[in-house]
Scaffold this active site. Structure first.
Site, PDB file in Angstrom:
ATOM      1  N   HIS A 191     -45.075 -78.733 -35.184  1.00 46.00           N
ATOM      2  CA  HIS A 191     -46.337 -79.475 -35.241  1.00 46.00           C
ATOM      3  C   HIS A 191     -47.474 -78.723 -34.547  1.00 46.00           C
ATOM      4  O   HIS A 191     -48.637 -79.005 -34.809  1.00 46.00           O
ATOM      5  CB  HIS A 191     -46.174 -80.930 -34.769  1.00 46.00           C
ATOM      6  CG  HIS A 191     -46.162 -81.161 -33.286  1.00 46.00           C
ATOM      7  ND1 HIS A 191     -45.005 -81.335 -32.565  1.00 46.00           N
ATOM      8  CD2 HIS A 191     -47.173 -81.279 -32.391  1.00 46.00           C
ATOM      9  CE1 HIS A 191     -45.314 -81.559 -31.286  1.00 46.00           C
ATOM     10  NE2 HIS A 191     -46.627 -81.526 -31.155  1.00 46.00           N
ATOM     11  N   ASP A 235     -38.275 -79.388 -34.654  1.00 46.53           N
ATOM     12  CA  ASP A 235     -39.711 -79.171 -34.450  1.00 46.53           C
ATOM     13  C   ASP A 235     -39.998 -77.808 -33.805  1.00 46.53           C
ATOM     14  O   ASP A 235     -40.369 -77.722 -32.642  1.00 46.53           O
ATOM     15  CB  ASP A 235     -40.270 -80.310 -33.590  1.00 46.53           C
ATOM     16  CG  ASP A 235     -41.785 -80.434 -33.692  1.00 46.53           C
ATOM     17  OD1 ASP A 235     -42.431 -79.494 -34.193  1.00 46.53           O
ATOM     18  OD2 ASP A 235     -42.319 -81.470 -33.253  1.00 46.53           O
ATOM     19  N   SER A 248     -46.185 -79.983 -25.600  1.00 49.65           N
ATOM     20  CA  SER A 248     -45.511 -79.650 -26.843  1.00 49.65           C
ATOM     21  C   SER A 248     -45.333 -78.148 -26.925  1.00 49.65           C
ATOM     22  O   SER A 248     -46.265 -77.385 -26.697  1.00 49.65           O
ATOM     23  CB  SER A 248     -46.329 -80.118 -28.036  1.00 49.65           C
ATOM     24  OG  SER A 248     -46.028 -81.444 -28.314  1.00 49.65           O
TER      25      SER A 248
END
Ligand code: ARG
Ligand code: GLU
Length: 681
Positions: free
Chosen positions: A84, A205, A617
């Protein structure tokens, strides 16, 4: 009273240290934390994590593309982050013929690595506490200017603890960054918005990039002649996996927490701001979802927008519930009452809380107006397009303007936007304090006979949403630009409130400097770490599950069997590549196989108790030996109030297991080239 408070805090700590730890520490704090970390299973020394004068793990951690974190995993500048986080880069490089979002991408050699125009990666060169230098009268602009001599260097002085400490950060930004590998979105985004912020989770991810440099290893513009950057340090990967109770550490760039704010701030977030933002986004999401369900082209065009809107929307709901469940407002009120009792005899602090409360009262309306404006009128795409075109018309040639216009309309759907415009204007009119509503808007709505009629006339008459853009003169007289201009005044007033949180508005924030000093005197057993502000932090904790609801324990590890249990070609979020189904069917897991209840499977994601936030992240998840065991990408929904109050019993960060990353590279990507470089084939 104070005694009791300290006692209960200690009891919590006693439980907490066995499996969790609150805090996002500056790398320079590690000297004070290292004893605690070693007790929990960390084997290295403080200066292995951060050292001012020799290579340390900090040299393997980067800020990726502005808002995320990434980490080097080879001495050839190979870099891991989340899917992402790489998403917009992968999208930029994709076309109908080369759809890397859908099918993934695996470079087979350096020649096949794809430059991403505009993508940058920033390395922290140094950090220095300059509080004293500033206090001694040195000028911050001078300090910054002296610090930024090197190629591609920038520096900034960031305030920590609300202005009690000032730290100079020097970064070097590399601007030739290339895409090396990405799984298909059906793996990298598996679970989509449905599973976002949730556990159990089964998302692969991750994406892989490489940083390139000039022949001197310094930042350079893209060139064929550039060579892979040699980082001072890179992470060694551990394929041994993690067990419940194992030490983990997260090294990255969390963006925004507010752990020390007073109850007034929490009341604003929980009772004023979040409910408004959630309600408005619920309507937008319904409109978009409905249009997406009717037309596959719209589903694709609005996928990224939907994901963005939904991400914060879902987080705020979790946050509000969490604050409620923890009773954060009442807890803070009690804490403040105790503090006030102590402060009453201290002239320098006696009126502090009163001043702070008054500042919130005076600021709340202005801040709310800004938030409401952004979430309502600011959410109308045509408003944004008009604004961009007005600015572009001033700076650009006719030709550039046309190109900008075309870009602004990529993936734009007028029907969706028109519906949202009516919804958002309705909310704006209903919720905005009267004195902020432009008279011309009220008149316009009245003269057309209603908000929907007003919106329709706006969209029917504007020329900026069609393929041909009118010339500059006509453009500036366009109804949509006229509409945009109506809000100039409110936008101007808003700029006084353009701060991350209500508590960061200067009229409020200035009191926190003193409040933090007072808390340190009064609550002297508390370990204070500065709120997240996109500077480099270390969080540490342990791998562990949690009790989700009474009697229901969520274990720390998810596996491929869970992917298969969820997968369904009919459901967009749960479709997977056929190759993954086949691999499952054949159990051809190779070295990535683990045993679960006597059957082979592959690890996918795991939970740990590290204190993380947005910006973490892509952060490396590190074991006790300093090796990479995963990539952080989310928190559980029930954790999301940790930006305001961290609860060690329930707050968990979610990471993709590095073994799943390697399994996908190997079994789905067949990217032998990468496996060779990583030495794991
Ligand atoms: N919740 C994670 C974060 O805050 C992941 C967001 C991206 N994934 C998604 N399904 N929207 O960034
Ligand atoms: N997904 C978030 C990010 O992009 C991290 C999750 C969180 O907020 O903890 O930074």
């Amino acid at each position: 009273m104070i005694k009791r408070l300290i006692l209960s805090a200690m009891a919590c700590l006693a439980i907490a240290t066995t499996f969790a730890d609150e805090g996002m520490w500056l790398p320079t704090h590690i000297k004070e934390r290292i004893k605690d970390m070693r007790k929990m299973g960390f084997k290295l020394k403080a200066d292995d994590i951060y050292s001012a004068d020799k290579p340390s793990l900090k040299d393997a951690v980067v800020q990726f593309g502005g808002g995320c974190t990434g980490e080097f995993i080879s001495d050839q500048g190979l870099l891991l982050t989340n899917h992402h986080c790489g998403y917009s880069s992968i999208q930029k490089l994709s076309s109908v013929e080369h759809d890397y979002l859908t099918y993934g991408y695996w470079a087979k050699s350096m020649e096949e690595e794809l430059p991403v125009p505009g993508l940058t990666v920033s390395l922290l060169v140094s950090m220095e506490d300059v509080t004293e230098r500033l206090a001694n009268g040195e000028n911050s602009a001078d300090i910054i200017a002296t610090a930024t001599k090197g190629e591609g260097c920038q520096a900034s002085i960031e305030s920590q603890y609300y202005g009690n400490q000032h730290v100079l950060y020097v970064y070097q930004t590399y601007r030739d960054v290339r895409l090396v590998g990405a799984p298909p979105s059906s793996i990298g985004k598996f679970g989509g918005d449905t599973d976002n912020w949730m556990w159990p989770r089964h998302t692969g991810d991750f994406s892989i990039f490489r940083v390139y440099a000039g022949s001197d290893n310094q930042p350079a513009d893209y060139s064929k002649e550039n060579i892979p950057y040699h980082p001072k340090r890179h992470f060694k990967i551990s394929t041994k996996g993690v067990q419940e109770g194992d030490f983990t550490m997260i090294y990255g760039f969390p963006g925004n927490t507010q752990e020390y704010v007073i109850s007034d701030a929490v009341e604003y977030v929980a009772n004023v701001s979040n409910p408004m933002k959630i309600a408005l986004r619920t309507q937008r999401l319904e409109t978009i979802t409905e249009a997406q369900a009717k037309d596959p082209a719209v589903r694709i065009a609005y996928a990224a927008k939907h994901a963005n809107i939904a991400n914060a929307w879902k987080k705020w709901q979790g946050e509000s519930l969490g604050l409620e469940r923890l009773g954060t407002i009442e807890k803070k009120q009690r804490y403040e009452a105790d503090f006030a009792a102590w402060a009453a005899e201290k002239p320098q602090y006696a009126t502090l809380l009163d001043s702070m409360r008054a500042a919130y009262t005076n600021t709340a309306k202005g801040y709310f107006v800004r938030e409401l404006f952004n979430e309502s009128v600011g959410a109308i795409e045509a408003y944004g397009i008009a604004r961009r075109l007005r600015n572009a018309a001033q700076e650009m040639s006719e030709e550039e303007l046309q190109a900008t216009h075309k870009k602004l309309l990529t993936d734009y759907n007028q029907q969706i936007d028109r519906t949202i415009a009516t919804q958002m204007l309705t909310e704006f009119m209903a919720r905005m304090p009267k004195e902020y509503i432009p008279q011309a808007l009220t008149d316009g709505i009245d003269s057309r006979g209603g908000i929907k009629e007003y919106t329709d006339s706006l969209y029917n008459n504007t020329k900026i949403l069609g393929t041909a853009l009118p010339d500059k003169e006509q453009l500036l007289a366009d109804p949509m630009l006229e509409f945009e201009k109506l809000f100039n005044d409110i936008v101007r007033k808003n700029s006084a409130y353009a701060y991350r949180n209500i508590s960061n508005v200067p009229a409020i924030e200035k009191w926190y400097k003193t409040y933090m000093q007072a808390l340190r005197e009064w609550d002297s057993d508390r370990a204070f770490y500065p709120d997240a502000n996109f500077t480099l932090r270390v969080a540490y904790g342990t791998v562990c599950g949690y009790e989700n609801v009474d009697g229901e324990y969520h274990t720390h590890l998810s596996t491929l069997d869970g992917v298969i249990a969820k997968e369904n070609p009919e459901i967009y979020d749960y479709d997977i590549p056929q190759a993954l189904r086949d691999t499952y069917k054949n159990k051809s897991y190779g070295q990535w196989s683990i045993d679960k209840n006597g059957k082979p499977t592959v690890p996918v994601c795991f939970l740990a108790s590290n204190h993380t936030s947005g910006g973490n992240s892509g952060s490396p998840v590190i074991n006790g030996k300093g090796e990479l065991v995963g990539i952080n990408f989310d928190r559980t929904w029930r954790s999301t109030m940790s930006d305001i109050e961290f609860d060690p019993t329930i707050c968990r960060n979610i990471s993709v297991d590095i073994r799943y990353v390697l399994f996908i590279v190997d079994r789905i990507g067949h990217a032998q080239y990468l496996l060779n470089e990583l030495g794991v084939n």
